[in-house]
Design a protein around this motif. Structure first.
Motif, mmCIF file in Angstrom:
data_model
loop_
_atom_site.group_PDB
_atom_site.id
_atom_site.type_symbol
_atom_site.label_atom_id
_atom_site.label_comp_id
_atom_site.label_asym_id
_atom_site.label_seq_id
_atom_site.Cartn_x
_atom_site.Cartn_y
_atom_site.Cartn_z
ATOM 1 N N VAL A 177 0.698 -1.214 -0.142
ATOM 2 C CA VAL A 177 0.306 -0.081 0.021
ATOM 3 C C VAL A 177 0.816 1.165 0.076
ATOM 4 N N SER A 178 2.181 1.226 0.229
ATOM 5 C CA SER A 178 2.857 2.271 0.258
ATOM 6 C C SER A 178 3.549 2.773 -1.311
ATOM 7 N N TYR A 179 3.136 1.741 -2.178
ATOM 8 C CA TYR A 179 3.533 1.804 -3.416
ATOM 9 C C TYR A 179 2.725 2.998 -4.361
ATOM 10 N N PRO A 180 3.255 3.843 -4.943
ATOM 11 C CA PRO A 180 2.234 4.825 -5.545
ATOM 12 C C PRO A 180 1.221 4.176 -6.717
ATOM 13 N N HIS A 181 1.758 3.272 -7.306
ATOM 14 C CA HIS A 181 0.799 2.640 -8.457
ATOM 15 C C HIS A 181 -0.532 1.948 -7.583
ATOM 16 N N VAL A 182 -0.124 1.269 -6.400
ATOM 17 C CA VAL A 182 -1.276 0.766 -5.668
ATOM 18 C C VAL A 182 -2.009 1.740 -4.912
ATOM 19 N N LEU A 183 -1.694 3.030 -4.476
ATOM 20 C CA LEU A 183 -2.248 3.786 -3.929
ATOM 21 C C LEU A 183 -3.192 4.444 -4.941
ATOM 22 N N SER A 184 -2.614 4.874 -6.103
ATOM 23 C CA SER A 184 -3.609 5.445 -7.175
ATOM 24 C C SER A 184 -4.534 4.672 -7.664
ATOM 25 N N THR A 185 -4.324 3.333 -7.786
ATOM 26 C CA THR A 185 -5.504 2.589 -8.271
ATOM 27 C C THR A 185 -6.459 2.346 -7.132
ATOM 28 N N LEU A 186 -6.139 2.112 -5.845
ATOM 29 C CA LEU A 186 -7.447 2.476 -4.895
ATOM 30 C C LEU A 186 -7.941 3.838 -4.941
ATOM 31 N N ASN A 187 -7.494 4.778 -5.145
ATOM 32 C CA ASN A 187 -7.781 6.132 -5.217
ATOM 33 C C ASN A 187 -9.009 6.285 -6.558
ATOM 34 N N HIS A 188 -8.323 5.576 -7.529
ATOM 35 C CA HIS A 188 -9.265 5.517 -8.841
ATOM 36 C C HIS A 188 -10.485 4.912 -8.806
ATOM 37 N N LEU A 189 -10.340 3.666 -7.776
ATOM 38 C CA LEU A 189 -11.546 2.744 -7.534
ATOM 39 C C LEU A 189 -12.278 3.456 -6.619
ATOM 40 N N LYS A 190 -12.039 4.354 -5.746
ATOM 41 C CA LYS A 190 -12.776 5.368 -4.969
ATOM 42 C C LYS A 190 -13.058 4.529 -3.725
ATOM 43 N N GLU A 218 -7.325 10.810 10.306
ATOM 44 C CA GLU A 218 -5.994 11.154 9.353
ATOM 45 C C GLU A 218 -5.034 11.701 10.240
ATOM 46 N N ASP A 219 -3.821 11.402 10.025
ATOM 47 C CA ASP A 219 -2.696 11.950 10.706
ATOM 48 C C ASP A 219 -1.435 11.920 9.522
ATOM 49 N N LYS A 220 -1.611 12.835 8.799
ATOM 50 C CA LYS A 220 -0.658 13.050 7.365
ATOM 51 C C LYS A 220 0.671 12.960 8.038
ATOM 52 N N GLY A 221 1.027 13.617 8.894
ATOM 53 C CA GLY A 221 2.420 13.629 9.502
ATOM 54 C C GLY A 221 2.892 12.497 9.981
ATOM 55 N N ASP A 222 1.852 11.568 10.438
ATOM 56 C CA ASP A 222 2.321 10.328 10.863
ATOM 57 C C ASP A 222 2.091 8.991 9.928
ATOM 58 N N GLY A 223 1.892 9.453 8.685
ATOM 59 C CA GLY A 223 1.735 8.297 7.804
ATOM 60 C C GLY A 223 0.449 7.791 7.731
ATOM 61 N N ILE A 224 -0.773 8.100 8.381
ATOM 62 C CA ILE A 224 -2.057 7.818 8.208
ATOM 63 C C ILE A 224 -2.878 8.783 7.247
ATOM 64 N N PHE A 225 -3.485 8.205 6.026
ATOM 65 C CA PHE A 225 -4.126 8.861 4.974
ATOM 66 C C PHE A 225 -5.392 8.340 4.726
ATOM 67 N N HIS A 226 -6.434 9.114 4.332
ATOM 68 C CA HIS A 226 -7.463 8.529 3.503
ATOM 69 C C HIS A 226 -6.931 8.431 2.153
ATOM 70 N N VAL A 227 -7.468 7.217 1.479
ATOM 71 C CA VAL A 227 -6.839 6.815 0.257
ATOM 72 C C VAL A 227 -6.999 7.943 -0.687
ATOM 73 N N SER A 228 -7.986 8.703 -0.704
ATOM 74 C CA SER A 228 -8.442 9.918 -1.517
ATOM 75 C C SER A 228 -7.411 10.903 -1.296
ATOM 76 N N SER A 229 -6.747 11.133 -0.308
ATOM 77 C CA SER A 229 -5.978 12.215 0.000
ATOM 78 C C SER A 229 -4.488 11.703 0.192
ATOM 79 N N ALA A 230 -4.179 10.475 -0.105
ATOM 80 C CA ALA A 230 -2.763 9.972 0.146
ATOM 81 C C ALA A 230 -1.875 10.682 -0.945
ATOM 82 N N PRO A 231 -0.624 10.938 -0.373
ATOM 83 C CA PRO A 231 0.401 11.460 -1.384
ATOM 84 C C PRO A 231 0.797 10.739 -2.355
ATOM 85 N N GLU A 232 1.753 10.889 -3.373
ATOM 86 C CA GLU A 232 2.267 9.986 -4.271
ATOM 87 C C GLU A 232 3.231 8.863 -3.652
ATOM 88 N N THR A 233 3.770 9.265 -2.762
ATOM 89 C CA THR A 233 4.951 8.341 -1.946
ATOM 90 C C THR A 233 5.799 8.067 -2.960
#
Length: 637
Positions: A177-190, A218-233
């Motif tokens: 889940v830390s990889y950009p392509h996985v996170l972006s796919t999860l975001n695409h699937l909403k 969410e705690d973005k500074g600690d690495g807890i993100f909603h999938v929709s707002s996760a960074p690209e990593t």
């Protein structure tokens, strides 16, 4: 509130998930008692109910991938996806794609896909849906490490459908889940879920407490993100390490009771139960992180620094878990076990105990190091060889050289530790024709020892070599142009298994790429049992050293070394320079040089850049054949 921690296929079915076992213990220690924590090792129960032992070896172990559960998601929940794709088209297109890229690949039959769905539905219904009737708030923790993304999405859609009106919070952790392509796919699937990046214990505890207290999750500074707002990593943020456990002794021992209860009570009636029970192992964590920063490796992306337990403590825990769970073998999941292994081995030897184990090591240890580990039970070892050329190894930055590798390969064989893997990276970045040539020369010299495991270089996000790529170019690497172009358009948007392909600046020279191709084709054509049939064995006697050379598999040549030849050969048991050979041979330089040349001409000593090492194996033929029999035993990973 209920917390359900879930490990789905395709984690190895004979090993409990250390991820959810560790999280279960940590949450049990720190959460108020009114919060119930359940762990579900569904990678065991679903797989065991779907496949026989032989089917698992044939259809699952060799072909772990996302495609089968992607088919199940499409079969059952296509109404939630951007568009539907027929499973028959998925199977056809993925198999064509794999064939084009020469990937060994197999999809399950329609019958097996249905059996997999039935077993998954049964477990989710009985283990989560049923017990959740009395809970309003439910946290679902999903681990993603072993091609589990679409298996987890099946869980996500199933529970949302079967638990309407409940306050469901899905949390996805693990490496994938830390990889950009996985996170972006999860975001695409909403997907309405939270991603946890980095070490999970403290983060999951924080998130569960916030669910209980109706606080923002969410705690973005600690690495807890909603999938929709996760960074690209694309790069790692140091703040994501701030909640990391400071010391390993703060972690309770992982809890695997549910795994073994399932195995010993629910699955005991299966035809293959006895075999599976016999092959079951317990994962143990003696350390986290790594003390090295190898150029190609990105495992330090997930941990800050290196933390370990004392070897004696690890040995005590190991003795405890094999008795508690009635298993014979343990599997250490550390990045490296080198630093604590000597104390671990000595503790077990002093206690007159031997526990079959698997460890991961560097090839840089003494004969006594390996012999003690063998006495303590080391049975399987993964060695990070990485390269067989001095210049490549300098770039790897692991602190090893060619002679370390040859010496340790010989020592492992002499210690009767043949099982496991010796990982060699092919197509190493910027490699040259000479580097490939030198690699082949070493391989040819060591064909009478267990084979190396070859794998092409894969660029890891946040590895030291990745950081040499300009930041503006990194995003372009996420979707491999040369890999993805043949993927049908209807599958591209769902793909979570794009590799990260190197930019041209890291490619080997064109001539080296050609030579790598020839080398891998040649080496892969060699039988794994080649080293058993084509041996080079040495035996020290009162009358000299006898070497039996059967490397051509037809003629047995016997060399009897004595006098100066025996002395030089014995000196070269340790890597030696010409100067040290001459100073210790006790003879004139010319005579010592002639003895060395005679040994080198018969390929009994291997030399590179003025250094030399003997390559004959000091074991008997009986020991060699015995090791071959043990090495051929079934091992499930």
């Amino acid at each position: 509130m209920h917390v359900h921690l879930i490990s789905m296929p395709w984690a190895a079915w004979n090993i409990p998930s250390i991820q959810i076992g560790a999280l279960k213990s940590f949450l049990d220690r720190h959460l108020p008692p009114e919060n119930q924590v359940f762990d579900h090792h569904l990678h065991l129960s679903i797989t065991a109910r779907t496949f026989s032992y032989e089917e698992y070896l044939r259809d699952v172990l060799r072909f772990k991938h996302e495609g089968n559960f992607f088919c199940l998601v499409m079969m059952r929940f296509s109404q939630h996806l951007p568009r539907a794709v027929a499973p028959s088209d998925i199977k056809r297109d993925i198999e064509r794609h794999a064939l084009k890229h020469r990937i060994e690949f197999r999809m399950l039959s329609d019958e097996k896909l249905q059996a997999l769905m039935d077993a998954t539905d049964k477990d989710l219904e009985e283990r989560i849906v049923g017990p959740s009737k009395d809970a309003q708030k439910i946290v679902i923790g999903l681990t993603t490490n072993f091609y589990q993304t679409y298996a987890n999405l099946y869980v996500y859609y199933y529970l949302r459908e079967r638990l309407p009106g409940k306050e469901l919070v899905f949390v996805i952790g693990g490496a994938s889940v830390s990889y950009p392509h996985v996170l972006s796919t999860l975001n695409h699937l909403k997907i309405d879920a939270y991603a946890v990046i980095g070490e999970g214990e403290q983060k999951l505890l924080k998130l569960v407490n916030r669910v209980a207290n109706n606080e923002a999750l969410e705690d973005k500074g600690d690495g807890i993100f909603h999938v929709s707002s996760a960074p690209e990593t694309l790069d790692w943020n140091e703040s994501w390490f701030k909640s990391q456990i400071s010391s390993m002794d703060q972690l309770p021992e992982p809890n695997f009771e549910q795994y073994f209860k399932c195995l010993d009570e629910e699955l005991v009636g299966l035809p293959d139960w006895a075999r599976l029970r016999m092959m079951s192992e317990v994962p143990i964590e003696g350390s986290r992180g790594c003390a090295f920063a190898c150029e190609f490796c990105n495992l330090n992306r997930f941990w800050a620094g290196y933390r370990k337990l004392p070897g004696e403590v690890i040995a005590e825990r190991t003795l405890s878990v094999i008795e508690k769970y009635r298993v014979k073998k343990v599997r250490f999941v550390d990045n490296l076990c080198d630093s604590w292994a000597p104390a671990y081995a000595q503790y077990l030897i002093s206690a007159n105990k031997s526990i079959p184990s698997m460890m991961e090591m560097r090839p840089k240890h003494s004969v006594d190091f390996w012999k003690n580990l063998k006495r303590s039970g080391l049975q399987e070892c993964q060695i990070g060889v990485e390269g067989l050329d001095e210049d490549v190894l300098k770039r790897v930055n692991k602190g090893t050289n060619v002679f370390d590798i040859i010496y340790n390969q010989r020592s492992l064989t002499e210690s009767l530790i043949s099982h496991g893997s010796r990982q060699l990276i092919t197509y190493y970045p910027r490699s040259t024709v000479d580097e490939v040539k030198n690699t082949r020369r070493v391989l040819e010299a060591l064909l009478h020892m267990p084979k190396f495991d070859m794998g092409g270089f894969v660029l890891g996000i946040d590895s030291p070599i990745y950081r040499t790529i300009p930041k503006e170019d990194r995003r372009e690497l996420i979707v491999s142009k040369n890999f993805a172009t043949s993927m049908p358009d209807e599958l591209k948007e769902f793909n979570v298994f794009f590799p990260l392909v190197s930019p041209p600046s890291l490619f080997p020279t064109p001539e080296a790429q050609h030579d790598w191709s020839q080398l891998t084709r040649w080496y892969n054509s060699i039988s794994p049992s080649h080293w058993i049939e084509r041996y080079l064995l040495a035996e020290e006697t009162d009358h000299g050293c006898i070497i039996r050379d059967h490397r051509d598999a037809e003629n047995l040549v016997e060399y009897k070394l004595s006098g100066l030849e025996q002395k030089v050969h014995q000196l070269c048991r340790e890597p030696q320079t010409l100067a040290t050979i001459f100073s210790n041979a006790g003879s004139a330089t010319t005579e010592a040089m002639e003895a060395l040349k005679s040994l080198e001409d018969r390929r009994l000593v291997f030399g590179v850049n003025g250094r030399y090492i003997s390559i004959a194996i000091h074991i008997s033929l009986i020991e060699l054949k015995s090791m071959a029999r043990r090495g051929s035993a079934e091992v499930i990973r």
